[in-house]
Design a protein around this motif. Structure first.
Motif, PDB file in Angstrom:
ATOM      1  N   UNK A  82     -42.758  -0.635   3.208  1.00 12.14           N
ATOM      2  CA  UNK A  82     -42.160   0.068   4.567  1.00 12.14           C
ATOM      3  C   UNK A  82     -40.825   0.158   4.145  1.00 12.14           C
ATOM      4  N   UNK A  83     -40.109  -0.716   3.731  1.00 13.64           N
ATOM      5  CA  UNK A  83     -38.612  -0.562   3.433  1.00 13.64           C
ATOM      6  C   UNK A  83     -38.344   0.219   2.560  1.00 13.64           C
ATOM      7  N   UNK A  84     -38.996   0.357   1.331  1.00 10.49           N
ATOM      8  CA  UNK A  84     -38.612   1.453   0.242  1.00 10.49           C
ATOM      9  C   UNK A  84     -38.942   2.862   1.016  1.00 10.49           C
ATOM     10  N   UNK A 115     -31.054  -2.166  -2.558  1.00 14.68           N
ATOM     11  CA  UNK A 115     -30.195  -2.631  -1.392  1.00 14.68           C
ATOM     12  C   UNK A 115     -30.200  -1.688  -0.338  1.00 14.68           C
ATOM     13  N   UNK A 116     -30.343  -0.493  -0.353  1.00 17.49           N
ATOM     14  CA  UNK A 116     -30.406   0.153   0.807  1.00 17.49           C
ATOM     15  C   UNK A 116     -31.553  -0.171   1.681  1.00 17.49           C
ATOM     16  N   UNK A 117     -32.528  -0.653   1.288  1.00 19.74           N
ATOM     17  CA  UNK A 117     -33.676  -0.798   2.146  1.00 19.74           C
ATOM     18  C   UNK A 117     -33.723  -2.235   2.447  1.00 19.74           C
ATOM     19  N   UNK A 124     -34.031  -2.805   6.342  1.00 19.75           N
ATOM     20  CA  UNK A 124     -34.900  -2.430   7.043  1.00 19.75           C
ATOM     21  C   UNK A 124     -36.199  -3.532   6.622  1.00 19.75           C
ATOM     22  N   UNK A 125     -35.810  -4.379   5.511  1.00 21.71           N
ATOM     23  CA  UNK A 125     -37.114  -5.326   5.070  1.00 21.71           C
ATOM     24  C   UNK A 125     -36.830  -6.594   5.458  1.00 21.71           C
ATOM     25  N   UNK A 126     -35.701  -6.894   5.711  1.00 22.97           N
ATOM     26  CA  UNK A 126     -35.257  -8.393   6.108  1.00 22.97           C
ATOM     27  C   UNK A 126     -35.823  -8.623   7.507  1.00 22.97           C
ATOM     28  N   UNK A 127     -35.785  -7.906   8.539  1.00 20.97           N
ATOM     29  CA  UNK A 127     -36.433  -8.440   9.749  1.00 20.97           C
ATOM     30  C   UNK A 127     -37.951  -8.837   9.690  1.00 20.97           C
ATOM     31  N   UNK A 128     -38.740  -7.759   9.037  1.00 21.06           N
ATOM     32  CA  UNK A 128     -39.960  -8.106   8.696  1.00 21.06           C
ATOM     33  C   UNK A 128     -40.223  -9.157   7.798  1.00 21.06           C
ATOM     34  N   UNK A 157     -23.132  -5.943   5.602  1.00 18.33           N
ATOM     35  CA  UNK A 157     -21.741  -5.587   5.058  1.00 18.33           C
ATOM     36  C   UNK A 157     -21.698  -5.274   3.748  1.00 18.33           C
ATOM     37  N   UNK A 158     -22.615  -5.422   2.693  1.00 19.33           N
ATOM     38  CA  UNK A 158     -22.540  -4.924   1.594  1.00 19.33           C
ATOM     39  C   UNK A 158     -22.950  -3.605   1.624  1.00 19.33           C
ATOM     40  N   UNK A 159     -23.798  -2.997   2.536  1.00 24.22           N
ATOM     41  CA  UNK A 159     -24.338  -1.838   2.557  1.00 24.22           C
ATOM     42  C   UNK A 159     -23.237  -0.941   3.161  1.00 24.22           C
TER      43      UNK A 159
END
Length: 299
Positions: free
Chosen positions: A187-189, A217-219, A222-226, A294-296
């Motif tokens: 889903x993040x990708x 890295x850009x995804x 969106x990935x981390x909460x899930x 921060x990195x994004x």
């Protein structure tokens, strides 16, 4: 005006929550007084009197309940950390494969996710324990040279002896959680615009390099909460260790409650212990999320 209305609603919910909590505490106090038991944690310093099938620290039955509960907590932490690492690897591979242009990889990963998510975790753990490991011969079977050795006594990995109970729980948890993590990663990708994919391909960047250096890295935001939710689920699902005889915190607490008869105190200790585990996971993922954001931003 709108802010005042929202604040009033939140205040009402807080008051209702406190009222419900006070009713529970009041009922608990009344029942404890009625039975003449009261809250008592003196049993924590009494000898436990039972053996453990697995201990990461020195332990003997003459040690107190507090020490055996701590060992159970360490055993839980050990399988949870190892499970998080393995499940993330499985989920990352399957999640990326589901977005791959390779039809075979896409179909195989889709089958893995669909099949594993439909079978209850308890059945999978019992499958790995009774059907797989206990059916293996006693003589060691080397895999990948001498890096991994398996038998009906468990797994030897790079010199580490993993019991059959730990191995069954770890593999079952990792494969089961990995299927859900794969969907989170997919889903993040998919949230990344197709222009990003087309851009690195037009520059002649390989799929692997483009995936791990540009798209993934850009995804991550969106990935981390899930991913955090799945990590917490893995920690809670580890309590099914009792089904395969692994001496985790829940299994040790169950034996302790049975022997002492202090069910309420035992569940309080269990609740606080798992709350601490979940806070460690949530806090760690929050730090990672902030670093990712921060990195994004700089990216």
């Amino acid at each position: 005006m709108r802010y005042s209305k929202k604040l009033t609603i939140q205040l009402l919910f807080a008051i209702a929550g406190l009222a419900i909590l006070s009713v529970f505490i009041s009922n608990l106090t009344v029942n404890l007084i009625r039975t003449g038991m009261g809250l008592n944690f003196n049993w924590l310093i009494q000898p436990s009197g039972f053996a453990l099938s697995e201990s990461s620290l020195p332990y003997k039955p003459s040690d107190n309940y507090l020490w055996v509960l701590f060992i159970g907590w360490i055993n839980s932490l050990k399988v949870i950390i190892a499970g998080l690492i393995l499940a993330t690897i499985f989920g990352l591979i399957a999640g990326i494969a589901r977005t791959s242009q390779n039809i075979l990889l896409k179909k195989v990963s889709s089958l893995y996710v669909a099949l594993i998510r439909q079978i209850p975790l308890l059945l999978q753990l019992m499958f790995w324990y009774f059907v797989v490991f206990l059916s293996l011969p006693e003589s060691p079977i080397p895999i990948l040279g001498s890096m991994v050795i398996i038998s009906n006594q468990g797994i030897i990995f790079l010199g580490l002896n993993l019991s059959v109970e730990f191995s069954s729980l770890l593999i079952g948890l990792s494969i089961f959680s990995g299927a859900s993590i794969a969907e989170v990663i997919r889903g993040g990708l998919n949230s990344i615009s197709k222009g990003q994919w087309e851009a690195f391909r037009s520059l002649g960047i390989s799929e692997n390099l483009g995936m791990f250096r540009i798209v993934l890295p850009q995804a991550l935001p969106a990935i981390i909460p899930g991913l955090t939710s799945q990590y917490l689920n893995l920690a809670k699902n580890s309590t099914l260790a009792i089904a395969v005889g692994y001496a985790d915190l829940y299994a040790v607490s169950d034996t302790t409650i049975t022997q002492t008869g202090r069910a309420i105190e035992g569940f309080i200790v269990l609740l606080v212990s798992f709350l601490l585990l979940n806070l460690i996971i949530s806090g760690g993922m929050e730090v990672i999320n902030r670093l990712t954001m921060k990195s994004n931003y700089h990216f």
